[in-house]
Every structure is written in C-alpha cells, then in structure tokens.
Motif scaffolding. Structure first.
Motif, PDB file in Angstrom:
ATOM      1  N   PHE A 154       1.009  -1.165   0.276  1.00 19.34           N
ATOM      2  CA  PHE A 154      -0.045   0.371  -0.154  1.00 19.34           C
ATOM      3  C   PHE A 154       1.214   1.474  -0.170  1.00 19.34           C
ATOM      4  O   PHE A 154       0.507   1.775  -0.416  1.00 19.34           O
ATOM      5  N   CYS A 155       2.246   1.218   1.049  1.00 24.12           N
ATOM      6  CA  CYS A 155       2.930   2.279   0.944  1.00 24.12           C
ATOM      7  C   CYS A 155       3.647   2.754   0.383  1.00 24.12           C
ATOM      8  O   CYS A 155       3.882   3.702  -0.012  1.00 24.12           O
ATOM      9  N   GLY A 156       4.275   1.332  -0.676  1.00 20.80           N
ATOM     10  CA  GLY A 156       4.777   1.762  -1.682  1.00 20.80           C
ATOM     11  C   GLY A 156       4.366   1.782  -3.410  1.00 20.80           C
ATOM     12  O   GLY A 156       4.570   3.342  -4.518  1.00 20.80           O
ATOM     13  N   PHE A 157       2.964   1.601  -3.997  1.00 16.21           N
ATOM     14  CA  PHE A 157       2.074   1.116  -4.919  1.00 16.21           C
ATOM     15  C   PHE A 157       1.173   1.673  -5.057  1.00 16.21           C
ATOM     16  O   PHE A 157       0.049   1.964  -5.675  1.00 16.21           O
ATOM     17  N   GLN A 158       0.261   2.057  -3.931  1.00 17.30           N
ATOM     18  CA  GLN A 158      -1.021   2.476  -4.101  1.00 17.30           C
ATOM     19  C   GLN A 158      -1.707   4.447  -3.076  1.00 17.30           C
ATOM     20  O   GLN A 158      -2.360   4.247  -2.490  1.00 17.30           O
ATOM     21  N   ILE A 159      -0.390   4.456  -3.499  1.00 18.91           N
ATOM     22  CA  ILE A 159      -0.785   5.894  -2.591  1.00 18.91           C
ATOM     23  C   ILE A 159       0.027   6.725  -4.668  1.00 18.91           C
ATOM     24  O   ILE A 159       1.140   6.124  -4.375  1.00 18.91           O
ATOM     25  N   ALA A 202       8.541  -8.205  -6.460  1.00 22.90           N
ATOM     26  CA  ALA A 202       7.962  -8.939  -5.897  1.00 22.90           C
ATOM     27  C   ALA A 202       6.511  -9.058  -5.862  1.00 22.90           C
ATOM     28  O   ALA A 202       6.248 -10.329  -6.011  1.00 22.90           O
ATOM     29  N   MET A 203       6.164  -8.016  -5.730  1.00 20.12           N
ATOM     30  CA  MET A 203       4.843  -7.637  -6.308  1.00 20.12           C
ATOM     31  C   MET A 203       3.667  -8.464  -7.495  1.00 20.12           C
ATOM     32  O   MET A 203       2.998  -8.661  -7.578  1.00 20.12           O
ATOM     33  N   TYR A 204       4.521  -8.392  -8.087  1.00 20.15           N
ATOM     34  CA  TYR A 204       4.650  -8.268 -10.046  1.00 20.15           C
ATOM     35  C   TYR A 204       4.739 -10.029  -9.953  1.00 20.15           C
ATOM     36  O   TYR A 204       4.754  -9.843 -11.867  1.00 20.15           O
ATOM     37  N   GLY A 205       4.508 -10.603  -9.333  1.00 20.58           N
ATOM     38  CA  GLY A 205       5.178 -12.008  -9.854  1.00 20.58           C
ATOM     39  C   GLY A 205       6.706 -12.178 -10.388  1.00 20.58           C
ATOM     40  O   GLY A 205       7.180 -13.265 -11.084  1.00 20.58           O
ATOM     41  N   GLU A 206       7.608 -11.391  -9.932  1.00 21.91           N
ATOM     42  CA  GLU A 206       9.223 -11.566 -11.176  1.00 21.91           C
ATOM     43  C   GLU A 206       9.833 -12.638 -10.363  1.00 21.91           C
ATOM     44  O   GLU A 206      10.983 -13.173 -10.795  1.00 21.91           O
ATOM     45  N   TYR A 207      10.032 -12.541  -8.616  1.00 24.85           N
ATOM     46  CA  TYR A 207       9.951 -13.655  -8.324  1.00 24.85           C
ATOM     47  C   TYR A 207       9.090 -13.813  -6.739  1.00 24.85           C
ATOM     48  O   TYR A 207       8.156 -13.154  -6.917  1.00 24.85           O
TER      49      TYR A 207
END
Length: 202
Positions: free
Chosen positions: A108-113, A175-180
């Motif tokens: 949330f802090c990194g990608f939904q603000i 990590a969130m978008y499935g790279e690993y």
C-alpha cells in the motif's frame, strides 16, 4: 452520550487506523473516503473526522502506526557495526515477509498512494510531528555508524539511506508483480544491503 475516556478514544483511533489500512490497501489511497473507513467498522464519518481532520493527516498516522506495529524493534535498535545493522535487518525482513498484514501494508505504501509533491510534504510534516519517519530513522542509524567509525564517510548517510530505500522499493515492486517468489525478497534485500555497505564498512 457519555464522553469517551482516553483509553476508549485510543482504541477507536486504532480501529480507524486498522480499517483505513485494510480499505486503502484494497481500493488505493485516492479512492478511499472517510465514509468508506467509517462503514468498515460501523462508525459515522464524523467519528473519523474527530480523530483525523484531513486525509494526509490520516495517511501519516497510518504509516506511523503500521511501522510501529511491524518494526518497532528494528527502529529502536542502536547498531554498533554494519554487521549489527544487517542482523537487525535480517530479523525484520524475515518477520515482515511472513506477516501478511505487514506485506500488504508495504505494498500500500509503495504502490497504492498517488504521491504528489504536495502530499509528500504534508505527510513528512506530520511524520516529523509524530517523530516516526522510517527514512530518518534509518539515516540516523547510518550516521551513528559513521560517527563511531564503523562506516566510512565517503558517502553521506542521507544518500546511502535513499539508495537502500530505492533498492527496497524496486525489490518490492518485482515481488508484488511476480518476478520472483515473495520469500526470495529476503535474499534480494540482503544482497542489496551487502552491495551497498560491504565496501564502506571497516
């Protein structure tokens, strides 16, 4: 209606923060309203406004609350060496990865603000008032290491903190978008730490 005690008011405040973290992590910061947060826990919009006058004020409190819950031990540590700092980071990152709520909070802090210059200024001002600024906390740890000679001073503590924060955000994004796999996040973060600090440590 009886006036709430300080303990009851603090409990309500924490319920609002928990609800805000949940709703904002699902809808994003800009799309979440005080009504959404109030509905999540059966309060009125006015009850939320009583605790938080503006969304930036609420956001700063959410960041402070989330960090305090998830990494208080790491924030409070006073490392004497780069190895101490790394050990504390290992403990924190392993705990963080295994905690679903902490993982969602970081996302949330990194990608939904939708960070704007104005919002960043408002939030940093509030975090300064709350005395819980994660970036400042990490920078202070690095300054401590430079002052006691454990970390060389060729690069300023602020620059080092920003570089590590950039590595953290990048690793989280991948990590969130499935790279690993999420569990590999620990390995990636520690490799980033070693690359950044090993050559500067005494």
């Amino acid at each position: 209606m009886a006036r709430k005690t300080k303990k009851e008011a603090e409990k309500t405040r924490q319920q609002i923060l928990d609800a805000a973290l949940k709703v904002c992590s699902e809808k994003g910061y800009s799309k979440t309203t005080f009504v959404d947060i109030a509905d999540e826990i059966g309060l009125t919009k006015g009850a939320v406004y009583w605790h938080f006058k503006t969304k930036p004020e609420l956001l700063a409190a959410m960041i402070s609350y989330g960090k305090e819950k998830k990494c208080k031990r790491f924030e409070d540590m006073a490392p004497e060496s780069v190895a101490d700092l790394r050990a504390g980071l290992v403990e924190f990152v392993n705990t963080f990865v295994s905690d679903e709520a902490a993982w969602k909070f970081e996302f949330f802090c990194g990608f939904q603000i939708e960070w704007s210059t104005e919002l960043m200024a408002q939030v940093h001002e509030k975090l300064a008032e709350l005395r819980v600024d994660p970036m400042k906390n990490f920078e202070e740890k690095l300054m401590r290491l430079q002052e006691n000679g454990a970390l060389r001073k060729e690069t300023g503590a602020r620059t080092l903190a920003l570089c590590f924060a950039s590595s953290w955000i990048g690793a989280m994004h991948l990590a969130m978008y499935g790279e690993y796999d999420r569990n590999k996040f620990v390995e990636v973060i520690l490799e980033s730490f070693d690359l950044l600090f090993s050559s500067l440590s005494h």
